[in-house]
Design a protein around this motif. Structure first.
Motif, short mmCIF file in Angstrom:
data_model
loop_
_atom_site.label_atom_id
_atom_site.label_comp_id
_atom_site.label_asym_id
_atom_site.label_seq_id
_atom_site.Cartn_x
_atom_site.Cartn_y
_atom_site.Cartn_z
N SER A 106 52.37 -7.53 69.00
CA SER A 106 51.76 -7.27 67.70
C SER A 106 52.64 -7.80 66.58
O SER A 106 52.14 -8.37 65.60
N LEU A 107 53.95 -7.61 66.70
CA LEU A 107 54.86 -8.08 65.66
C LEU A 107 54.83 -9.60 65.55
O LEU A 107 54.85 -10.16 64.44
N ARG A 108 54.74 -10.27 66.69
CA ARG A 108 54.69 -11.74 66.65
C ARG A 108 53.42 -12.24 65.97
O ARG A 108 53.45 -13.22 65.23
N ILE A 109 52.32 -11.54 66.19
CA ILE A 109 51.08 -11.91 65.51
C ILE A 109 51.19 -11.61 64.02
O ILE A 109 50.82 -12.42 63.16
N ALA A 110 51.72 -10.43 63.70
CA ALA A 110 51.81 -10.01 62.29
C ALA A 110 52.66 -10.96 61.46
O ALA A 110 52.42 -11.13 60.26
N THR A 111 53.67 -11.58 62.07
CA THR A 111 54.56 -12.47 61.32
C THR A 111 54.15 -13.93 61.41
O THR A 111 54.86 -14.81 60.91
N SER A 112 52.98 -14.20 62.00
CA SER A 112 52.50 -15.57 62.15
C SER A 112 51.49 -15.91 61.06
O SER A 112 51.12 -15.07 60.22
N ALA A 113 50.98 -17.15 61.11
CA ALA A 113 49.93 -17.55 60.18
C ALA A 113 48.67 -16.71 60.39
O ALA A 113 47.96 -16.37 59.43
N GLU A 114 48.41 -16.35 61.63
CA GLU A 114 47.26 -15.47 61.89
C GLU A 114 47.46 -14.13 61.20
O GLU A 114 46.51 -13.56 60.64
N GLY A 115 48.68 -13.61 61.23
CA GLY A 115 48.96 -12.35 60.54
C GLY A 115 48.72 -12.44 59.05
O GLY A 115 48.22 -11.49 58.43
N GLU A 116 49.08 -13.59 58.44
CA GLU A 116 48.82 -13.76 57.01
C GLU A 116 47.32 -13.67 56.72
O GLU A 116 46.90 -13.07 55.72
N GLY A 117 46.52 -14.26 57.60
CA GLY A 117 45.07 -14.18 57.42
C GLY A 117 44.56 -12.76 57.56
O GLY A 117 43.68 -12.32 56.79
#
Length: 459
Positions: A329-340
């Motif tokens: 979850s943290l890796r997604i949250a800190t990615s471009a996907e997380g920004e979206g």
């Protein structure tokens, strides 16, 4: 599709509800029951809860049947299971349903099994928990991270491990119960400052240092206050701590991952990454699992936490499944996907607040995953929550001890995947429910509490 609303006559129902006594009283009346028999003296509380449950105004201990998604099936509160719009769960970026998070959990289960089988001090760590510590440290620019099985444990454990009886704590009056109880468990020298009032913090720090130059001082606050959706001035608080030789602790449970550049929360928004003395948080709001952490710069503080924070030392560590879930979850949250996802979440917050404001409904704080809707009295809070539950809109009606007496509210917790249609429908129904609650008949006094008679032979 949503279930059809349960038919009822609002005027008749609310009049009967007001007369029932279920809208009277508050939990504070039952906080310290008297009597020699510990097992029986809680009977008045149970009777009062049962009365509220019979009349559909006991919105606690409900059951979620399925995942915590924007549309969810909920049972309880005196009503049959119903499917509706879910603003009661905490899954701010909707990561609990993300395929990559599910895959990470399944891989960890296959690799390590479901159980940590020990505290973090006694062989409860896994490669997943080690990787999670490093990832949290990188996000917060803190070299030292200690994991806890719950966010509550992280807050309580950090304070009680670091603060001694002769030390001092200065804490925001609206700080979470885990922080307040940790403070009271650590020292009698607890000073409470007015909410977000840095001038009051300065005054208290100066007063403490005027009489105690040797004792340590911890200043305790939150990044995003969960019942008020507002934030402190972290640069100023950290400056005051430097000026008076104090240590700043910030709980970022509700903002880390959900807001800020790269998901860095309020600490990132205010340009304080790597500059706060101690940062702690919970994974359960944004990162799809139970668990918590404490982060700082000093290895010595990490060691103190490992050895003297009870919830870390004496509780089983995060399971490998939990650690892997949070890490994914943290890796997604800190990615471009997380920004979206954060952009979607903020859009929902701004839209819902604007729609409610157009209806004359007061929302507290500013745009964030939390939208607190002011209701005021406990009776109005209960009525509004009941009416929304009947309409299959699930929110968290909050009254004492979650908030002060007379400061009730509905807490709506948004998700990135709430749709515009769900936001619009919810705004209409929330406004209608709050309006009805304001004009509902005045509640009757609470029935006299039942006091159990002593058992034969027991005095």
């Amino acid at each position: 599709m949503l279930n059809e609303s349960i038919p009822f006559d609002p005027s008749q129902d609310l009049a009967a509800l007001a007369a029932s006594g279920a809208l009277g009283g508050n939990v504070a009346l039952f906080a310290q029951p008297r009597g020699a028999d510990l097992m029986r003296r809680a009977a008045p509380l149970e009777q009062w809860c049962a009365l509220r449950m019979r009349h559909g105004v006991w919105p606690y201990a409900r059951t979620l049947e399925g995942p915590p998604e924007p549309l969810a099936t909920v049972a309880g509160d005196g009503l049959p299971a119903a499917r509706g719009i879910n603003f009661a769960s905490q899954d701010y970026l909707s990561l609990s349903s993300h395929p990559a998070v599910h895959e990470a959990a399944l891989q960890a289960l296959g690799e390590c099994g479901p159980h940590s089988a020990g505290s973090a001090v006694l062989l409860g760590n896994t490669r997943h928990s080690g990787a999670l510590e490093r990832a949290v440290g990188e996000l917060l620019h803190c070299a030292q991270v200690v994991l806890f099985p719950t966010g509550w444990g992280a807050a309580f454990g950090a304070i009680t491990a670091l603060v001694h009886a002769g030390d001092h704590i200065v804490i925001d009056q609206l700080a979470h119960a885990s922080l307040r109880q940790g403070a009271l468990a650590a020292t009698r020298n607890v000073s409470v400052h007015r909410h977000l009032d840095c001038d009051h913090v300065r005054e208290l720090l100066a007063g403490i240092r005027a009489v105690d130059r040797a004792g340590a001082i911890m200043v305790v606050t939150e990044g995003l206050f969960s019942m008020d959706a507002d934030s402190p001035d972290l640069p100023l608080l950290q400056h005051l701590c430097r000026e008076y030789g104090a240590t700043l602790l910030v709980d970022v449970a509700h903002d880390l991952g959900a807001i800020g550049p790269g998901g860095a929360g309020v600490v990132g928004v205010q340009g304080m990454l790597g500059k706060i003395d101690i940062v702690l948080g919970a994974f359960s709001k944004t990162f799809a699992s139970n668990g918590g952490f404490v982060a700082c710069a000093q290895p010595s503080v990490r060691r103190q936490l490992q050895m003297f924070a009870g919830p870390h030392m004496f509780s089983n560590a995060l399971s490998p499944i939990q650690a892997a879930t949070v890490l994914a979850s943290l890796r997604i949250a800190t990615s471009a996907e997380g920004e979206g996802l954060r952009a979607d979440l903020l859009r929902n917050a701004v839209e819902l607040r604007a729609l409610l404001a157009d209806e004359g409904v007061r929302c507290i704080g500013g745009p964030s995953p939390i939208v607190p809707v002011w209701t005021g009295t406990e009776a109005a809070t209960r009525i509004a929550g009941m009416l929304l539950s009947r309409e299959q809109v699930f929110v968290n009606p909050v009254e004492f001890p979650g908030v002060p007496l007379g400061a009730g509210r509905l807490r709506l917790q948004l998700m990135a995947q709430h749709s515009p249609a769900q936001i619009r429908r919810a705004a209409q129904l929330v406004a209608a429910a709050v309006g009805r609650a304001r004009t509902a008949p005045r509640p009757a006094p609470r029935p006299a509490p039942f006091h159990p008679a002593p058992e034969s032979g027991r005095g």
